[in-house]
Design an enzyme around this catalytic site. Structure first.
Site, PDB file in Angstrom:
ATOM      1  N   ARG A 104      -5.133   1.052  -0.587  1.00 44.97           N
ATOM      2  CA  ARG A 104      -6.347   0.284  -0.889  1.00 44.97           C
ATOM      3  C   ARG A 104      -7.179   0.118   0.372  1.00 44.97           C
ATOM      4  O   ARG A 104      -6.723   0.461   1.463  1.00 44.97           O
ATOM      5  CB  ARG A 104      -5.987  -1.075  -1.489  1.00 44.97           C
ATOM      6  CG  ARG A 104      -5.137  -1.944  -0.577  1.00 44.97           C
ATOM      7  CD  ARG A 104      -4.866  -3.308  -1.201  1.00 44.97           C
ATOM      8  NE  ARG A 104      -3.904  -4.057  -0.400  1.00 44.97           N
ATOM      9  CZ  ARG A 104      -3.443  -5.254  -0.720  1.00 44.97           C
ATOM     10  NH1 ARG A 104      -3.850  -5.856  -1.821  1.00 44.97           N
ATOM     11  NH2 ARG A 104      -2.571  -5.866   0.055  1.00 44.97           N
ATOM     12  N   CYS A 108     -15.560   2.669   3.671  1.00 43.82           N
ATOM     13  CA  CYS A 108     -16.310   2.255   4.858  1.00 43.82           C
ATOM     14  C   CYS A 108     -17.429   1.296   4.430  1.00 43.82           C
ATOM     15  O   CYS A 108     -18.139   1.567   3.457  1.00 43.82           O
ATOM     16  CB  CYS A 108     -16.910   3.501   5.501  1.00 43.82           C
ATOM     17  SG  CYS A 108     -18.250   3.122   6.636  1.00 43.82           S
ATOM     18  N   ASN A 142     -11.678  -8.109  -2.033  1.00 47.65           N
ATOM     19  CA  ASN A 142     -10.416  -8.791  -1.761  1.00 47.65           C
ATOM     20  C   ASN A 142     -10.061  -8.598  -0.295  1.00 47.65           C
ATOM     21  O   ASN A 142     -10.004  -7.470   0.187  1.00 47.65           O
ATOM     22  CB  ASN A 142      -9.283  -8.204  -2.615  1.00 47.65           C
ATOM     23  CG  ASN A 142      -8.003  -9.011  -2.527  1.00 47.65           C
ATOM     24  OD1 ASN A 142      -7.896 -10.069  -3.133  1.00 47.65           O
ATOM     25  ND2 ASN A 142      -7.049  -8.547  -1.747  1.00 47.65           N
ATOM     26  N   GLU A 143      -9.865  -9.709   0.400  1.00 45.01           N
ATOM     27  CA  GLU A 143      -9.396  -9.667   1.791  1.00 45.01           C
ATOM     28  C   GLU A 143     -10.090  -8.581   2.620  1.00 45.01           C
ATOM     29  O   GLU A 143      -9.459  -7.614   3.070  1.00 45.01           O
ATOM     30  CB  GLU A 143      -7.882  -9.483   1.856  1.00 45.01           C
ATOM     31  CG  GLU A 143      -7.114 -10.686   1.371  1.00 45.01           C
ATOM     32  CD  GLU A 143      -5.604 -10.582   1.618  1.00 45.01           C
ATOM     33  OE1 GLU A 143      -5.109  -9.478   1.899  1.00 45.01           O
ATOM     34  OE2 GLU A 143      -4.926 -11.617   1.555  1.00 45.01           O
ATOM     35  N   CYS A 152     -14.656   0.757  11.497  1.00 37.61           N
ATOM     36  CA  CYS A 152     -14.579   2.149  11.057  1.00 37.61           C
ATOM     37  C   CYS A 152     -15.321   3.003  12.085  1.00 37.61           C
ATOM     38  O   CYS A 152     -16.313   2.564  12.676  1.00 37.61           O
ATOM     39  CB  CYS A 152     -15.216   2.258   9.676  1.00 37.61           C
ATOM     40  SG  CYS A 152     -15.500   3.941   9.126  1.00 37.61           S
ATOM     41  N   CYS A 154     -16.692   6.224  11.652  1.00 38.51           N
ATOM     42  CA  CYS A 154     -17.283   7.411  11.018  1.00 38.51           C
ATOM     43  C   CYS A 154     -18.724   7.611  11.500  1.00 38.51           C
ATOM     44  O   CYS A 154     -19.277   6.771  12.213  1.00 38.51           O
ATOM     45  CB  CYS A 154     -17.236   7.270   9.496  1.00 38.51           C
ATOM     46  SG  CYS A 154     -18.437   6.110   8.843  1.00 38.51           S
ATOM     47  N   CYS A 157     -21.162   4.847  10.539  1.00 44.45           N
ATOM     48  CA  CYS A 157     -21.023   3.644  11.373  1.00 44.45           C
ATOM     49  C   CYS A 157     -21.683   3.888  12.731  1.00 44.45           C
ATOM     50  O   CYS A 157     -22.362   3.010  13.264  1.00 44.45           O
ATOM     51  CB  CYS A 157     -19.553   3.256  11.533  1.00 44.45           C
ATOM     52  SG  CYS A 157     -18.919   2.486  10.033  1.00 44.45           S
ATOM     53  N   GLU A 314      -4.282 -17.370  -2.823  1.00 47.49           N
ATOM     54  CA  GLU A 314      -2.951 -16.786  -3.042  1.00 47.49           C
ATOM     55  C   GLU A 314      -1.930 -17.608  -2.267  1.00 47.49           C
ATOM     56  O   GLU A 314      -1.924 -17.587  -1.030  1.00 47.49           O
ATOM     57  CB  GLU A 314      -2.916 -15.335  -2.542  1.00 47.49           C
ATOM     58  CG  GLU A 314      -3.914 -14.427  -3.234  1.00 47.49           C
ATOM     59  CD  GLU A 314      -3.863 -12.991  -2.706  1.00 47.49           C
ATOM     60  OE1 GLU A 314      -2.913 -12.636  -1.969  1.00 47.49           O
ATOM     61  OE2 GLU A 314      -4.793 -12.226  -3.014  1.00 47.49           O
ATOM     62  N   TRP A 322       5.968  -7.678   2.678  1.00 46.55           N
ATOM     63  CA  TRP A 322       5.275  -6.914   3.722  1.00 46.55           C
ATOM     64  C   TRP A 322       5.648  -7.287   5.156  1.00 46.55           C
ATOM     65  O   TRP A 322       5.183  -6.642   6.083  1.00 46.55           O
ATOM     66  CB  TRP A 322       3.760  -7.031   3.528  1.00 46.55           C
ATOM     67  CG  TRP A 322       3.290  -8.417   3.206  1.00 46.55           C
ATOM     68  CD1 TRP A 322       2.991  -8.895   1.968  1.00 46.55           C
ATOM     69  CD2 TRP A 322       3.096  -9.510   4.114  1.00 46.55           C
ATOM     70  NE1 TRP A 322       2.615 -10.220   2.039  1.00 46.55           N
ATOM     71  CE2 TRP A 322       2.676 -10.620   3.344  1.00 46.55           C
ATOM     72  CE3 TRP A 322       3.239  -9.673   5.503  1.00 46.55           C
ATOM     73  CZ2 TRP A 322       2.387 -11.870   3.912  1.00 46.55           C
ATOM     74  CZ3 TRP A 322       2.968 -10.911   6.063  1.00 46.55           C
ATOM     75  CH2 TRP A 322       2.549 -11.990   5.265  1.00 46.55           C
ATOM     76  N   GLU A 362       4.198  -3.186  -4.214  1.00 41.05           N
ATOM     77  CA  GLU A 362       4.583  -4.596  -4.104  1.00 41.05           C
ATOM     78  C   GLU A 362       5.724  -4.985  -5.041  1.00 41.05           C
ATOM     79  O   GLU A 362       5.873  -6.157  -5.385  1.00 41.05           O
ATOM     80  CB  GLU A 362       3.340  -5.477  -4.309  1.00 41.05           C
ATOM     81  CG  GLU A 362       2.347  -5.246  -3.184  1.00 41.05           C
ATOM     82  CD  GLU A 362       1.143  -6.170  -3.182  1.00 41.05           C
ATOM     83  OE1 GLU A 362       0.896  -6.846  -4.187  1.00 41.05           O
ATOM     84  OE2 GLU A 362       0.447  -6.190  -2.153  1.00 41.05           O
TER      85      GLU A 362
HETATM   86  C1  GAL Z   1      -2.516 -10.268  -0.092  1.00 40.70           C
HETATM   87  C2  GAL Z   1      -3.359  -9.483  -1.078  1.00 40.70           C
HETATM   88  C3  GAL Z   1      -2.682  -9.323  -2.418  1.00 40.70           C
HETATM   89  C4  GAL Z   1      -1.237  -8.967  -2.235  1.00 40.70           C
HETATM   90  C5  GAL Z   1      -0.563 -10.016  -1.408  1.00 40.70           C
HETATM   91  C6  GAL Z   1       0.911  -9.792  -1.211  1.00 40.70           C
HETATM   92  O1  GAL Z   1      -2.798  -9.888   1.201  1.00 40.70           O
HETATM   93  O2  GAL Z   1      -4.614 -10.070  -1.272  1.00 40.70           O
HETATM   94  O3  GAL Z   1      -3.340  -8.334  -3.162  1.00 40.70           O
HETATM   95  O4  GAL Z   1      -1.163  -7.723  -1.603  1.00 40.70           O
HETATM   96  O5  GAL Z   1      -1.163 -10.045  -0.154  1.00 40.70           O
HETATM   97  O6  GAL Z   1       1.494 -10.790  -0.430  1.00 40.70           O
END
Ligand code: GAL
Length: 645
Positions: A104, A108, A142-143, A152, A154, A157, A314, A322, A362
């Site tokens: 994901r 750019c 998202n984030e 980036c 490229c 940029c 979240e 991760w 995930e």
């Molecule tokens: C965040 C992200 C989510 C998921 C989550 C896992 O960074 O927005 O999509 O990946 O972490 O902890």
């Protein structure tokens, strides 16, 4: 109003399960359900052929259950056909490699094709759902920047950077002067000669890099506006939010937040602890619950961006996937984290995610529910939070502020000069010193109005111009107490040295800085303060008082007797300069004298026990495996007490 929520991916699960999921969410006491932010592939399986039917039914199902939807724009995951269609969508990393499809955030921010595609998908969604009564908010993308994607390298940029520089400097001579390009024959004759600061033999000019960081940050802010402009047009009255991350500073959050109704962030206390530079014994102590000050520092950053309640979009519900290692949380941790968020100014806590994914990247990440859909531990804890949380909480306020400036983060990290230099860690040590004394800490930008704070901490006020110096001088002259930390007043906004340091802060600090010391990890030196020795590491500014009085001196043989801590009386206020990098215990000792003089009520909190107030509501949070008593209140192990007065 305080609310709970959850992140949900209807496209991952058979449609016959949606209704039951929605009913259970409602029963659990959840209000917001965030959906859709990665669903582009299912929304537009082939170019220009939309399939909104499933999303219609998903939103209706949630709405019918009495839930409110946060609809994400699906731009963090452009589908394969889109990436193949254009040759300018994929990012290029610092080493010059094109970043591939298959995870994901591969796009750019400055790709013209991607901007057009973004407008198209966001408009399609906003037209269709902008007035839907179940849709109460939008999340842009998202984030931004997750997985190191703000910068980036490229061609688009590079071209956009040249335009950005032209606007900033007007003439290439001004740029050459601002960057001090006379060094190593780096002068340019035209903006078109300026390259991106990568693939150089040794480090690029830090002034060049700092401007590239600014430009990249502005690119994110600009890209976000593509979303907000369309969403506001088609969906007036709905909130527009974005979710950011912990200790994340690759773009200027003050700037992004200006264009949002609410800023939110994603709180993963155990992953955060695993990735932190804290000592091994501290990490072991907080293994399954996270470090209270690291978590709350981020809450306070996000509150501070708007000085308004934020959301946790979240919240970690169990194990994450991760970090290098991923411990199970302590029973009670999810409840504790949720209450802590409310204590520090959250209005909403949303859990990530409803049900653990059975496949893909995930699959080792927990949810409120397990892989098979049955409730996991966090479901019970979320239900407790739903019952226990106050329905509404007053705004947060604080007598003490901590100054955060993303440009200082960039400039000091571009020239760390001491291995182990870490802007965030320095800020956290000041933050922790004040929190340990039971104080609320407001985090704010140096150029904002500071007059409401009795004491302001400015750990590394590195880039300073005359306007900022005057702003701070006014604050102190009118009775404020300013605590300035190491590396302050060193550079102009172009990242070149003030000569002599601390430049425009000289009068305020009442010192000049002749030399600095940069120490590698493992080296500890000492200062002498009030007949006692205290340690310092990493950094020392050697202070020569002009008008300031000396409070502490260095014991270090090479410069013994030089001032380390000074106090300067300016107008009705005080400027304390702390020249060295030291731990939060030592900072607490130095701060205590100033805070007592300001008649603030201080409480000595034990490690792992913290308090935070929202108006008259005071929270006590215990991150230890044993009960603790503070201010006459007994807080159970890994527990919370909410004192509503
Ligand atoms: C965040 C992200 C989510 C998921 C989550 C896992 O960074 O927005 O999509 O990946 O972490 O902890």
């Amino acid at each position: 109003m305080t609310k709970l929520g959850v992140c949900y991916y209807p496209e991952h699960w058979p449609e016959e399960t949606w209704k039951r999921d929605a009913a259970r969410m409602k029963e659990l006491g959840l209000h917001w359900v965030r959906i859709g932010e990665f669903a582009w592939g299912r929304l537009e399986p082939t170019p220009h052929t939309f399939d909104f039917d499933w999303l219609d039914r998903a939103i209706d199902t949630l709405g019918d259950a009495g839930l409110n939807v946060v609809l994400g724009t699906p731009t963090p995951t452009p589908p394969k056909w889109l990436v193949d269609r254009y040759d300018d969508v994929l990012q290029v990393d610092k080493q010059g490699h094109v970043r591939g499809f298959g995870s994901r955030r591969h796009y750019c921010f400055n790709s013209p094709s991607y901007r057009t595609e973004t407008e198209r998908i966001v408009t399609a969604l906003a037209e269709r759902y902008g007035q839907h009564e179940a849709v109460g908010a939008w999340q842009t993308d998202n984030e931004y920047g997750c997985h190191d994607t703000v910068r980036c390298y490229c061609d688009n940029c590079r071209n956009a950077f040249r335009v950005w520089l032209q606007e900033r400097y007007g003439s290439v001579d001004a740029l050459n002067e601002a960057w001090w390009n006379v060094f190593w024959s780096m002068e340019y004759r035209d903006f078109d000669e300026v390259e991106l600061p990568n693939l150089t033999v040794t480090e690029p000019n830090p002034s060049h890099s700092l401007d590239f960081y600014r430009f990249s940050s502005d690119s994110v802010v600009d890209y976000n506006r593509v979303h907000t402009r369309i969403l506001r047009e088609y969906s007036p009255g709905r909130l527009v939010v974005h979710n950011s991350m912990f200790f994340f500073g690759d773009y200027d959050h003050f700037k992004l937040t200006e264009d949002l109704d609410v800023i939110t962030w994603d709180s993963y206390p155990l992953g955060m602890l695993e990735q932190s530079p804290l000592p091994a014994d501290v990490k072991a102590h907080y293994l399954r619950v996270g470090h209270p000050d690291l978590i709350s520092f981020n809450h306070d950053v996000y509150y501070g961006l708007k000085q308004k309640p934020f959301w946790v979009m979240e919240q970690q519900p169990g194990q994450v996937n991760w970090a290098d290692s991923n411990p199970l949380p302590e029973p009670g941790a999810v409840r504790l984290w949720s209450h802590q968020a409310f204590a520090h100014g959250a209005d909403v806590v949303g859990y990530f995610r409803w049900r653990a994914a059975v496949g893909a990247q995930e699959l080792m990440h927990a949810g409120l529910n397990k892989h098979d859909g049955s409730p996991d531990h966090a479901t019970r804890e979320a239900a407790e939070v739903a019952r226990e949380k106050p329905d509404a909480l007053p705004a947060s306020s604080a007598d003490v502020a901590l100054l955060l400036d993303y440009e200082n983060l960039w400039a000091t990290s571009l020239q760390p000069h001491a291995q182990g230099w870490n802007y965030w860690s320095l800020l956290v040590s000041y933050y922790q010193a004040a929190r340990r004394l039971g104080l609320n800490v407001a985090i704010t930008h140096p150029r904002r109005d500071l007059s409401g704070y009795k004491l302001v901490m400015a750990p590394a006020l590195h880039l300073v111009d005359d306007a900022l110096a005057k702003h701070l001088q006014d604050y102190v002259e009118q009775g404020g107490t300013l605590v300035v930390g190491p590396r302050s007043g060193f550079k102009t906004l172009s990242n070149v040295a003030h000569a002599p340091a601390p430049g425009p802060l000289t009068e305020l600090m009442g010192v000049s800085i002749e030399h600095v010391d940069g120490l590698r990890p493992g080296i500890t030196e000492q200062i002498r303060y009030a007949q006692t020795r205290y340690p310092y590491t990493t950094w020392a500014d050697l202070l020569t008082p002009t008008t300031a009085e000396t409070l502490a001196t260095y014991e270090t043989r090479a410069y013994r007797g030089t001032a380390a801590v000074t106090r300067n009386q300016v107008g009705d206020g005080t400027c304390l300069t702390v020249g060295m990098w030291t731990d939060s215990d030592t900072l607490g000792t130095l701060l205590r004298a100033e805070l007592e003089a300001l008649s603030l009520t201080l409480t000595d909190l034990p490690d792992g026990v913290r308090s935070a107030s929202r108006g008259e509501v005071r929270y006590y949070l215990n991150f230890n495996p044993h009960d603790a008593t503070v201010e006459g209140v007994t807080v159970p192990a890994y527990g919370v007490v909410i004192d509503r007065n």
